[in-house]
Design a protein around this motif. Structure first.
Motif, short mmCIF file in Angstrom:
data_model
loop_
_atom_site.label_atom_id
_atom_site.label_comp_id
_atom_site.label_asym_id
_atom_site.label_seq_id
_atom_site.Cartn_x
_atom_site.Cartn_y
_atom_site.Cartn_z
N ALA A 141 13.51 -14.42 -9.57
CA ALA A 141 12.31 -13.92 -9.01
C ALA A 141 12.20 -12.98 -8.05
N THR A 142 13.36 -12.70 -7.44
CA THR A 142 13.64 -11.74 -6.22
C THR A 142 14.41 -10.67 -6.12
N TYR A 143 15.38 -10.71 -7.48
CA TYR A 143 16.25 -9.73 -7.72
C TYR A 143 16.13 -9.34 -9.25
N ASP A 175 21.14 -6.22 -10.10
CA ASP A 175 21.48 -7.29 -8.71
C ASP A 175 20.94 -6.70 -7.54
N LEU A 176 20.04 -5.53 -7.58
CA LEU A 176 19.29 -5.27 -6.39
C LEU A 176 17.84 -5.93 -5.97
N PRO A 177 17.53 -6.16 -4.89
CA PRO A 177 16.09 -6.79 -4.67
C PRO A 177 15.06 -5.93 -5.66
N ASN A 178 14.16 -6.90 -6.13
CA ASN A 178 13.09 -6.28 -6.89
C ASN A 178 11.82 -5.98 -6.09
N ARG A 179 10.82 -5.75 -6.68
CA ARG A 179 9.62 -5.13 -5.95
C ARG A 179 9.10 -6.46 -4.78
N ARG A 180 9.25 -7.63 -5.50
CA ARG A 180 8.51 -8.79 -4.80
C ARG A 180 9.44 -8.86 -3.40
N LEU A 181 10.78 -8.87 -3.38
CA LEU A 181 11.48 -8.95 -2.31
C LEU A 181 11.45 -7.74 -1.36
N LEU A 182 11.42 -6.66 -2.01
CA LEU A 182 11.30 -5.57 -1.21
C LEU A 182 10.17 -5.27 -0.43
N LEU A 183 8.85 -5.80 -0.94
CA LEU A 183 7.58 -5.99 -0.28
C LEU A 183 7.48 -6.82 0.86
N ASP A 184 8.19 -8.15 0.73
CA ASP A 184 8.35 -8.99 1.79
C ASP A 184 9.29 -8.53 2.82
N ARG A 185 10.26 -7.84 2.63
CA ARG A 185 11.22 -7.27 3.72
C ARG A 185 10.49 -6.11 4.28
N ALA A 226 18.34 -1.37 -0.52
CA ALA A 226 18.14 -0.69 -1.58
C ALA A 226 17.60 -1.59 -2.73
N ALA A 227 16.78 -1.42 -3.36
CA ALA A 227 16.02 -2.04 -4.21
C ALA A 227 15.81 -1.15 -5.54
N ARG A 228 15.42 -1.89 -6.72
CA ARG A 228 15.03 -1.25 -7.94
C ARG A 228 13.33 -1.74 -8.17
N LEU A 229 12.87 -0.76 -8.46
CA LEU A 229 10.98 -1.45 -8.80
C LEU A 229 11.08 -1.44 -10.15
N GLY A 242 12.53 0.58 -14.36
CA GLY A 242 12.63 1.84 -15.13
C GLY A 242 13.91 2.49 -14.22
N ASP A 243 13.60 3.66 -13.99
CA ASP A 243 14.55 4.69 -13.38
C ASP A 243 13.80 4.90 -11.69
N GLU A 244 12.97 3.93 -11.29
CA GLU A 244 12.53 3.81 -9.66
C GLU A 244 13.28 3.14 -8.88
N PHE A 245 13.65 3.71 -7.87
CA PHE A 245 14.65 2.89 -6.74
C PHE A 245 13.76 3.24 -5.40
N VAL A 246 14.38 2.10 -4.42
CA VAL A 246 13.72 2.45 -3.07
C VAL A 246 14.92 2.20 -2.25
N LEU A 247 14.92 2.81 -1.23
CA LEU A 247 15.82 2.56 0.13
C LEU A 247 15.11 2.51 1.27
N LEU A 248 14.94 1.22 1.98
CA LEU A 248 14.12 1.09 3.16
C LEU A 248 15.19 1.05 4.25
#
Length: 646
Positions: free
Chosen positions: A198-200, A205-215, A273-276, A278-284
């Motif tokens: 639910a969170t990766y 194996d990167l955090p997904n949108r849900r875990l990213l938004l929480d952090r 580092a998270a993956r939203l 497709g080819d979209e990633f995020v680095l917080l």
């Protein structure tokens, strides 16, 4: 170990039954000890094989027999349950346990079970992750209230037990406590797997949108509380779709996994580092207590490091691939923005990075938000424009060098109720983005075919006027495009040879074989083809030779520079000469000055369109124009005549 007053119903029932049996045993023992009538000599009611039972005595033969029956029933009850049962008195002395307790806890047979107090610490010490905390928790439960509790025990070998406890009462007084233990390792592993899924992201194996938004929400709160600054980098691979569509999803997935590893290597332990998708990633990037200028430099350095790492070649299943990245950055907190707002801001900045040429970084600015709002409003308005009939078609006449009208090009205009006239350069890309460009194109095709038939029926004396329509790549790529053109020609009754479809060079090189097949099929109907804006795309003699073309249009940028730029002169002369050799007509668009017209005419250009010759006209004006006489009509509109003397 954590307290929980909830106890499962089936276990509560077992504990209550056990409690009643123990109460009966306590009653019998009490009567024998205090010497009730009929009490005889003291005996041991618990044989050697009754492990862990009370070693008390009874004097009455009847009491002894009843006591033995109760003990037997108690032992059977304890050993029949699937849970491990342990009973301690208030001094932590082991009172009783069942066989399941021995097997579940792996109690060694060599352990000295006569040491009722030291035994508990002896066999728990090497098993528990935190044995001291376990012993302390036992003491707390024995000395605390009579409430039932629930705990989770973790063992050094990875096992997880669920523990329920219930007080043991004699005449309302707590004399000890009963524990039951259940191995829930598999259930916890399954629960942890569900929580992980639910969170990766399962691919990287990167955090997904849900875990990213929480952090991100937590970081926003810390930044506001401690006056710190944080940053979010939104990454989008520039050419991933091409790789994915060309080489297939397995190659694309493997590439994304490598991108994820490189992004993780670029980040610190405190970053995310998270993956939203497709080819979209995020680095917080973790927040820091520093000035805005210093932190901005830090973010720029981090973004440059990411760009460099992701732009290096990838080796994927025998393929050497390259994937540049566009990065948008949002610094926070700025006002009272939420985590979703920060993500949206970085996304907006990422699109500005793509517009700036890709493989670059852009920071979010408030003006970008205004631009995004304007774009969204335009999208909504454009969707309604079709229904409200706000999109109009004008006709830009085409002339030969003598001033005769050869045809006209259909030009789309948007008469916005609030903004007035909007040119195609502002809304065509928006129509493509929201997926209504095909509907717009089909409307223009239908109107053009109907006008061709109308001119043939009612304005035949004007001569063979041709009409041309610009075709967008999305419209041309539709599987039913050919049948749509044939449908409009058939329902209108228009002459196909009077219809010209204008295509762009970039459209041709994307899928030359597929494009050529459609063009050949339409060519059989009699439709003509023109290459629009020639020279601004991927010009190639190969497709000019192979495709069934009729004309090429010199882009207005070349036409406007031929007077001042010698290099442009050479290019235009080469285009006209090449077209002549291939038997193609040449149309010069954007002719605005007589010197441009004169230059082109002398080089052999045979068709012209532009504001100097005639402005775009609506249908009524255009029909009047072709009937009233071209030269006189141009003079009436006040344009400079270039036909005098010819």
């Amino acid at each position: 170990m954590t307290d929980d007053s909830s106890v499962e119903p089936d276990l509560r029932h077992e504990l209550e039954t056990l409690d009643r049996r123990m109460a009966e045993l306590d009653s019998l023992i009490t009567r024998s000890v205090v010497g009730e009538p009929g009490a005889g000599t003291t005996v041991d009611p618990c044989p050697q094989d009754c492990q862990g039972l009370w070693p008390h005595s009874a004097e009455s033969q009847a009491d002894i027999q009843q006591l033995q029956e109760t003990v037997s029933l108690l032992k059977a009850t304890l050993n029949s349950t699937t849970d491990a049962i342990l009973v301690l008195d208030n001094t932590m002395r082991v009172v009783i346990y069942n066989s399941r307790f021995v097997t579940l806890w792996n109690i060694p047979p060599t352990l000295d079970r006569k040491d009722k107090k030291g035994w508990l610490r002896a066999f728990t010490a090497p098993l528990m992750e935190n044995r001291e905390r376990f012993i302390q928790r036992i003491r707390e439960q024995l000395s605390d209230t009579g409430a039932a509790t629930r705990d989770i025990l973790r063992f050094t070998d990875g096992r997880i037990f669920e523990s329920f406890s219930h007080p043991q009462l004699i005449e309302g007084e707590i004399v000890g406590r009963v524990w039951s233990f259940r191995d829930v390792t598999k259930q916890h592993q399954a629960q942890e797997l569900v929580e992980y899924q639910a969170t990766y992201d399962p691919l990287t194996d990167l955090p997904n949108r849900r875990l990213l938004l929480d952090r991100l929400n937590q970081m926003l709160a810390r930044c506001r509380r401690h006056a710190r600054i944080g940053a979010l980098l939104f990454l989008d691979l520039d050419n991933f779709k091409t790789i994915n569509d060309t080489l297939g999803h397995p190659i694309g997935d493997a590439l994304l996994q490598q991108v994820a590893r490189r992004l993780t290597e670029c980040s610190r332990r405190e970053d995310t580092a998270a993956r939203l998708g497709g080819d979209e990633f995020v680095l917080l990037l973790a927040e820091e207590s520093t000035g805005l200028e210093d932190y901005t430099r830090h973010v720029e350095t981090a973004a440059a490091k990411v760009l460099a790492a992701l732009s290096e070649a990838y080796e994927v299943q025998g393929h050497r691939l390259y994937a540049s990245t566009s990065i948008g950055v949002s610094l926070f907190p700025q006002n009272s923005e939420s985590a979703d707002d920060v993500l949206m801001q970085a996304d907006t900045a990422m699109y500005r990075a793509k517009e700036a040429g890709r493989n670059t970084v852009r920071f979010f600015l408030p003006t970008m938000h205004k631009h995004s709002e304007d774009q969204l409003k335009m999208q909504n308005d454009l969707r309604q424009a079709l229904d409200r009939d706000e999109l109009k078609i004008l006709w830009q006449p085409k002339h030969d060098f003598s001033g005769n009208t050869l045809g006209a090009e259909a030009l789309l205009r948007w008469e916005h109720p609030g903004r007035g006239l909007i040119m195609p350069g502002e809304f065509i890309s928006v129509a493509e983005e929201i997926g209504i460009i095909t509907s717009l194109g089909n409307k223009v095709l239908e109107v053009t075919c109907n006008l061709l038939r109308k001119m043939a029926d009612e304005y035949a004396e004007a001569g063979p006027i041709h009409l041309s329509v610009n075709i967008s790549p999305q419209q041309f790529q539709q599987a039913d495009f050919t049948s749509q053109v044939a449908h409009y020609l058939e329902t209108s009754g228009a002459n196909p040879t009077r219809l010209t479809l204008e295509l762009t060079e970039n459209m041709l090189v994307t899928n030359l074989e597929g494009v050529m097949a459609k063009m050949v099929e339409l060519k059989r109907l009699g439709v003509r083809f023109s290459i629009d804006d020639f020279g601004t795309g991927y010009s190639s003699m190969a497709y000019l030779k192979r495709l069934p073309l009729d004309e090429i249009k010199i882009d207005r940028s070349f036409v406007n520079d031929i007077i001042s730029d010698p290099e442009t002169v050479s290019i235009v002369e080469a285009i006209i000469t090449m077209a002549s050799k291939l038997g193609l007509s040449v149309v010069a668009e954007g002719v605005e000055h007589s010197r441009e017209f004169d230059f082109l005419r002398k080089r052999g250009c045979n068709c012209f369109q532009g504001y100097m010759l005639c402005h775009p006209l609506d249908e009524t004006e255009f029909l009047e124009f072709i009937m009233d006489g071209n030269v006189s009509n141009v003079r009436k509109k006040g344009a400079q005549s270039v036909f005098e003397g010819f």
